[in-house]
Design a protein around this motif. Structure first.
Motif, PDB file in Angstrom:
ATOM      1  N   GLY A   1      49.146  19.637  -5.867  1.00  0.00           N
ATOM      2  CA  GLY A   1      49.825  20.526  -4.921  1.00  0.00           C
ATOM      3  C   GLY A   1      48.904  21.392  -4.093  1.00  0.00           C
ATOM      4  O   GLY A   1      49.367  22.248  -3.337  1.00  0.00           O
ATOM      5  N   GLY A   2      47.587  21.199  -4.196  1.00  0.00           N
ATOM      6  CA  GLY A   2      46.643  22.008  -3.420  1.00  0.00           C
ATOM      7  C   GLY A   2      46.153  21.295  -2.187  1.00  0.00           C
ATOM      8  O   GLY A   2      46.735  20.288  -1.768  1.00  0.00           O
ATOM      9  N   MET A   3      45.102  21.838  -1.566  1.00  0.00           N
ATOM     10  CA  MET A   3      44.578  21.210  -0.360  1.00  0.00           C
ATOM     11  C   MET A   3      43.078  21.429  -0.197  1.00  0.00           C
ATOM     12  O   MET A   3      42.509  22.341  -0.801  1.00  0.00           O
ATOM     13  N   LEU A   4      42.471  20.584   0.626  1.00  0.00           N
ATOM     14  CA  LEU A   4      41.057  20.712   0.991  1.00  0.00           C
ATOM     15  C   LEU A   4      40.965  20.730   2.506  1.00  0.00           C
ATOM     16  O   LEU A   4      41.755  20.058   3.179  1.00  0.00           O
ATOM     17  N   SER A   5      39.990  21.492   3.022  1.00  0.00           N
ATOM     18  CA  SER A   5      39.771  21.477   4.472  1.00  0.00           C
ATOM     19  C   SER A   5      38.315  21.821   4.746  1.00  0.00           C
ATOM     20  O   SER A   5      37.564  22.167   3.829  1.00  0.00           O
TER      21      SER A   5
ATOM     22  N   PRO B   1      41.033  18.877   8.541  1.00  0.00           N
ATOM     23  CA  PRO B   1      40.765  17.968   7.422  1.00  0.00           C
ATOM     24  C   PRO B   1      39.262  17.749   7.234  1.00  0.00           C
ATOM     25  O   PRO B   1      38.513  17.701   8.211  1.00  0.00           O
ATOM     26  N   LEU B   2      38.880  17.638   5.975  1.00  0.00           N
ATOM     27  CA  LEU B   2      37.476  17.409   5.651  1.00  0.00           C
ATOM     28  C   LEU B   2      37.073  16.035   6.170  1.00  0.00           C
ATOM     29  O   LEU B   2      37.710  15.048   5.827  1.00  0.00           O
ATOM     30  N   SER B   3      36.066  15.983   7.049  1.00  0.00           N
ATOM     31  CA  SER B   3      35.676  14.638   7.485  1.00  0.00           C
ATOM     32  C   SER B   3      34.534  14.163   6.605  1.00  0.00           C
ATOM     33  O   SER B   3      33.563  14.880   6.357  1.00  0.00           O
ATOM     34  N   TRP B   4      34.700  12.956   6.106  1.00  0.00           N
ATOM     35  CA  TRP B   4      33.856  12.375   5.068  1.00  0.00           C
ATOM     36  C   TRP B   4      32.446  12.171   5.596  1.00  0.00           C
ATOM     37  O   TRP B   4      32.228  11.347   6.473  1.00  0.00           O
TER      38      TRP B   4
ATOM     39  N   GLY C   1      33.151  22.637   2.722  1.00  0.00           N
ATOM     40  CA  GLY C   1      34.554  22.456   2.353  1.00  0.00           C
ATOM     41  C   GLY C   1      35.130  23.640   1.613  1.00  0.00           C
ATOM     42  O   GLY C   1      34.426  24.354   0.899  1.00  0.00           O
ATOM     43  N   VAL C   2      36.431  23.829   1.830  1.00  0.00           N
ATOM     44  CA  VAL C   2      37.195  24.825   1.087  1.00  0.00           C
ATOM     45  C   VAL C   2      38.345  24.085   0.427  1.00  0.00           C
ATOM     46  O   VAL C   2      39.065  23.340   1.094  1.00  0.00           O
ATOM     47  N   SER C   3      38.505  24.274  -0.865  1.00  0.00           N
ATOM     48  CA  SER C   3      39.698  23.722  -1.513  1.00  0.00           C
ATOM     49  C   SER C   3      40.434  24.880  -2.164  1.00  0.00           C
ATOM     50  O   SER C   3      39.831  25.906  -2.509  1.00  0.00           O
TER      51      SER C   3
END
Ligand code: IPD
Ligand code: CA
Ligand code: CA
Length: 264
Positions: free
Chosen positions: A225-229, A235-238, A245-247
């Motif tokens: 239910g969380g998120m990463l950015s 959105p985190l680009s690979w 990154g922040v999660s």
């Protein structure tokens, strides 16, 4: 498809636990430590755990590809499924007998993690997730925290190896340190993010995430239910070379990002 994912999940869980047992057996033994980069070490345990993992995968799935932290030119890099592996996340802790490290394994299809397992061998805690099947800790469903105000937020972060990124971390830390409950640095990115999925931390910040630090945590956090950015909320680009990154638990994400947007 579900059967395939379930089979991959069981396989990934078992492989992470087996590698974790190897790592734990070597914990109190003398280690061979090699400097592989600036403030970056590798031990014989990292190499042995990675070999156990890749050998296990190759004997069950000979057509799959790999993205591993420790270089191994014999491994194929292409395949319908790519295994993203960090054999010990938190090697500095491991080498100094600080019991905070984990094994992180993810299976990716078309660039997205579909299965992930993060195993903490010192606590016998197996965090795992699969697309559409939720996140679990030792078989019990887990969820991110319900914290939604900064003053109750426990932030975890890690210090990059590089001087410029440490300075950036200090700049951002100065923006939120006085607003949150407390700030921790446990020295294992993957384990800190597994703890986000389990609701133990609310936010995790890192300026130099590599794919193997985040591949398993990505699905664990999303399924919990969380998120990463990235630092801007996109959105985190690979990126193989490193990502900021922040999660988080999702609820506190924007308020946390807002604290430091002025200094980016
Ligand atoms: C490192 C750890 C550390 C984080 C670094 C990672 P390693 O991984 O997760 O906590 O700050 O960004 O590279 O080298 O121990 O696998
Ligand atoms: Ca590692
Ligand atoms: Ca790592």
């Amino acid at each position: 498809m579900t059967t395939h994912i379930e089979e991959l999940l069981t396989f990934t869980q078992e492989t992470a636990v087996n590698a974790g047992h190897l790592v734990r057996e070597k914990y109190y033994q003398p280690l061979e430590i090699r400097q592989k980069g600036f403030r970056d070490i590798v031990t014989d345990a990292d190499i042995a755990a990675q070999k156990l993992i890749t050998d296990t995968i190759q004997s069950s799935y000979p057509t799959h590809g790999f993205l591993t932290e420790e270089k191994d030119s014999k491994l194929p890099t292409d395949g319908d499924v790519i295994w993203v592996i960090d054999p010990i996340d938190g090697t500095t802790n491991y080498s100094r007998l600080q019991p905070l490290f984990c094994v992180s394994i993810a299976a990716q299809i078309a660039g997205k993690s579909v299965v992930g397992a993060i195993y903490d061998p010192m606590r016998n805690e197996l965090f795992s997730a699969a697309k559409g099947l939720g996140s679990h800790l030792n078989g019990n469903a887990i969820q991110v925290s319900a914290v939604n105000s900064l003053e109750k937020t426990i932030v975890a972060l890690d210090w990059s190896r590089h001087k410029g990124l440490r300075t950036s971390t200090l700049d951002i830390l100065a923006c939120f340190a006085h607003q949150v409950q407390v700030v921790r640095a446990i020295g294992s990115a993957a384990l800190a993010m597994a703890w986000i999925a389990a609701g133990r931390f609310d936010v995790y910040l890192n300026f130099n995430l590599r794919p193997w630090d985040v591949a398993a945590a990505d699905i664990l956090i999303n399924e919990a239910g969380g998120m990463l950015s990235d630092l801007y909320g996109d959105p985190l680009s690979w990126a193989r070379k490193g990502m900021s990154g922040v999660s988080s638990n999702g609820r506190i994400h924007q308020s946390f990002l807002d604290t430091f947007q002025d200094v980016l």
